[in-house]
Design a protein around this motif. Structure first.
Motif, PDB file in Angstrom:
ATOM      1  N   ARG A 159      -6.745  -0.242  -7.838  1.00 30.58           N
ATOM      2  CA  ARG A 159      -5.882  -1.242  -7.209  1.00 30.58           C
ATOM      3  C   ARG A 159      -5.922  -2.549  -7.994  1.00 30.58           C
ATOM      4  O   ARG A 159      -4.887  -3.215  -8.173  1.00 30.58           O
TER       5      ARG A 159
ATOM      6  N   GLU B 213      -2.383   2.848  -1.463  1.00 31.79           N
ATOM      7  CA  GLU B 213      -3.385   2.861  -0.394  1.00 31.79           C
ATOM      8  C   GLU B 213      -4.432   3.946  -0.593  1.00 31.79           C
ATOM      9  O   GLU B 213      -5.509   3.897   0.015  1.00 31.79           O
TER      10      GLU B 213
ATOM     11  N   PRO C  38       0.796  -1.231   0.000  1.00 34.24           N
ATOM     12  CA  PRO C  38       0.000   0.000   0.000  1.00 34.24           C
ATOM     13  C   PRO C  38       0.825   1.276   0.000  1.00 34.24           C
ATOM     14  O   PRO C  38       0.374   2.313  -0.501  1.00 34.24           O
TER      15      PRO C  38
END
Length: 252
Positions: free
Chosen positions: A138, A131, A87
């Motif tokens: 993602r 993150e 992250p």
């Protein structure tokens, strides 16, 4: 390119995959369909060499994944379910790290990172911490990492999870295009995605292959003429045994 021979796996009293045999050649995009708990992710993990089967064998491009795991994985791009990411890294940093793991340096490394990022359209977030990214970005970052070394074999577990409709369409187009010269196995529970990007559909239920043919052929074999109808018939808990609905070559 992808071959499973009577793969079998159980977790305690639960049998997840039961004597599954499957072959996928270069130029094929195969959709692996099944309800939750059907054994799809377990099968993909065994094919990718990340989970040892209790019985049976798996090979990638003719390389046994248990006997020669490193050599087999060099032929593979694998997107697991819920792919973990770092992250604190940026997509650019992560892809550079992946390129380094594959031995790419200098100009070759930069070119591989740029090509992977462009393929899944990561440009707007390339230098933002992972993150802070949306679920869709993602997921695209994880997919870019799988695609980066341009492997001849791709095993993708829910590649469009978290993508919006436009992004899903772009992903369908990308997978179809890559499928011209790769062997691709895509797991999904969305029937429309298989019809949109796959030339062949495999339906898995209770750890067993219940059907294997083109989406159009399977739809014609359904009571209502739709792939969704056959899927329900084969995968509902009280589903009754049906005549073989695999391709003749598979059923032989």
């Amino acid at each position: 390119m992808i071959r499973a021979d009577r793969l079998h796996r159980r977790f305690g009293p639960v049998i997840a995959v039961v004597d599954v045999s499957l072959e996928i050649g270069r130029g094929e995009v195969v959709g692996l369909l099944g309800p939750n708990g059907a054994g799809k992710s377990t099968l993909l993990r065994m094919l990718a060499g990340y989970l040892e089967p209790d019985a049976g064998t798996a090979s990638l491009d003719g390389i046994d994944v248990r006997r020669r795991p490193i050599a087999a994985r060099r032929r593979l791009g694998y997107l697991p379910e819920g792919a973990p990411l770092y992250p604190e890294m940026t997509p650019s940093g992560l892809l550079g790290f992946v390129a380094g793991v594959h031995g790419l340096v200098g100009r070759a490394r930069r070119a591989a990172v740029a090509a992977a990022a462009e393929r899944v359209e990561l440009g707007p977030v390339l230098h933002r911490p992972i993150e802070t990214l949306s679920k869709g970005y993602r997921r695209r970052t994880a997919l870019a990492a799988a695609l980066l070394p341009d492997p001849p074999i791709l095993i993708l577990d829910e590649p469009t999870d978290g993508l919006d409709p436009n992004q899903k369409q772009q992903m369908h187009d990308t997978i179809r295009k890559m499928g011209r010269d790769k062997a691709i196995l895509v797991s999904t529970h969305v029937l429309e995605e298989v019809e949109a990007m796959c030339g062949r559909a495999v339906i898995l239920a209770a750890g067993r292959i219940r059907a294997d043919d083109t989406p159009a052929t399977l739809a014609r074999r359904s009571p209502d003429g739709r792939l969704a109808g056959l899927f329900r018939t084969l995968t509902l808990p009280d589903a009754q045994p049906l005549p073989d609905v695999r391709r003749p070559a598979e059923a032989a």
